[in-house]
Design a protein around this motif. Structure first.
Motif, PDB file in Angstrom:
ATOM      1  N   SER A  31       0.798  -1.344  -0.069  1.00 27.95           N
ATOM      2  CA  SER A  31       0.278  -0.092   0.274  1.00 27.95           C
ATOM      3  C   SER A  31       0.842   1.384   0.122  1.00 27.95           C
ATOM      4  N   VAL A  90      -7.124  -7.115  -2.822  1.00 26.46           N
ATOM      5  CA  VAL A  90      -6.664  -6.149  -1.576  1.00 26.46           C
ATOM      6  C   VAL A  90      -6.596  -7.156  -0.251  1.00 26.46           C
ATOM      7  N   SER A 101      -6.160   1.512   5.400  1.00 31.78           N
ATOM      8  CA  SER A 101      -5.564   1.673   4.153  1.00 31.78           C
ATOM      9  C   SER A 101      -6.447   0.699   3.007  1.00 31.78           C
ATOM     10  N   TYR A 108       1.227   2.576  -3.535  1.00 30.65           N
ATOM     11  CA  TYR A 108      -0.066   2.810  -4.076  1.00 30.65           C
ATOM     12  C   TYR A 108      -0.543   4.373  -4.060  1.00 30.65           C
ATOM     13  N   ILE A 154      -8.194   2.046   0.073  1.00 31.04           N
ATOM     14  CA  ILE A 154      -7.818   1.773  -1.158  1.00 31.04           C
ATOM     15  C   ILE A 154      -8.895   1.018  -2.158  1.00 31.04           C
TER      16      ILE A 154
END
Length: 280
Positions: A171, A187, A193, A174, A197
């Motif tokens: 992450s 994910v 997070s 990202y 995300i």
């Protein structure tokens, strides 16, 4: 060595790290006693580096009015949960307003007790100046380590990873979901997070699937109970309330999870009411 001693800088307080914690220490020192010589050493090229490099969609997860650094509230024009860029702007402005002596691109390599000091209370700190490539030495009565807890990503070496043909990223790497439009994305994790995300991926046209390792989750709506929820995150408040955790969860738990709909049809496990016993 004699050369080190000639090049050594003596200060009252040396702070390692110029993120929110380091800046807070520097600002407090400057406000309480302007005569104290305080230097902040930061390995990155900017103050608040973690906030510069977080994903675009990130917002502060705690209420603006109880999340600011000492002696400088967030601007009233900011929303309740400031954006990543707003936090970045705030941290940069904080360092400038308090005229903090921040040495950027200075990576600390050693902290040692200075045995030669007459009172035995001095620390000798060695750092590398990335701009010159030279080693610099500081002598300080107090050293504050403010390097944070999320600076280094952890990626387990899972079986089959080397042969996987797709993209694997932490992450920390990202930024946004633009590159994943129309793609299936897994994910791993359902913390702040992972959840944010996943939503960002969906809004960019990707097809995210979330992998949750626990059979129960604790979801607390961010907006409904602010600034109360953010206040409960204060470690000093939680310390005093911890003995009453079971009772507080029993009373407040159902109220906190009341706005959360039934998510089982979407594969999300049972939502566990509570806050203290179910949150670290």
């Amino acid at each position: 060595s004699g050369l080190q001693l000639r090049n050594m800088t003596t200060v009252d307080v040396l702070v390692i790290g110029a993120g929110p914690a380091g800046l807070a220490v520097g600002g407090a020192m400057k406000k309480i006693n302007p005569n104290l010589k305080c230097i902040l050493l930061e390995a990155a090229e900017v103050v608040g580096n973690a906030w510069f490099t977080h994903y675009d969609r990130l917002h502060l997860h705690t209420h603006r009015d109880i999340s600011y650094l000492p002696f400088k509230p967030y601007p009233k024009s900011y929303p309740t949960f400031p954006s990543r860029q707003q936090v970045v702007d705030y941290l940069v402005a904080y360092a400038k307003e308090f005229e903090l002596d921040v040495r950027l691109r200075h990576k600390v390599t050693a902290v040692r007790k200075d045995e030669k000091a007459s009172d035995g209370t001095l620390f000798r700190v060695t750092a590398t100046n990335a701009e010159t490539g030279k080693e610099v030495v500081f002598s300080s009565k107090v050293v504050v380590v403010a390097t944070g807890q999320n600076g280094r990503p952890i990626q387990p070496d899972l079986p089959g990873r080397a042969s996987f043909k797709g993209t694997i990223m932490h992450s920390k790497e990202y930024r946004n979901g633009e590159a994943f439009k129309g793609k299936r994305v897994l994910v791993v994790g359902f913390g702040n997070s992972g959840a944010e995300i996943s939503l960002d991926l969906m809004e960019h046209g990707a097809k995210p699937t979330v992998l949750i390792r626990k059979d129960k989750v604790n979801i607390i709506p961010r907006d409904r109970f602010e600034p109360g929820i953010s206040a409960l995150n204060n470690i000093n408040i939680k310390k005093y309330l911890r003995p009453y955790a079971w009772y507080l969860d029993k009373v407040l738990g159902p109220l906190m999870t009341l706005p959360v709909p039934n998510l089982r049809p979407y594969g999300v496990p049972q939502v566990v009411p509570g806050y203290f016993d179910n949150k670290g």
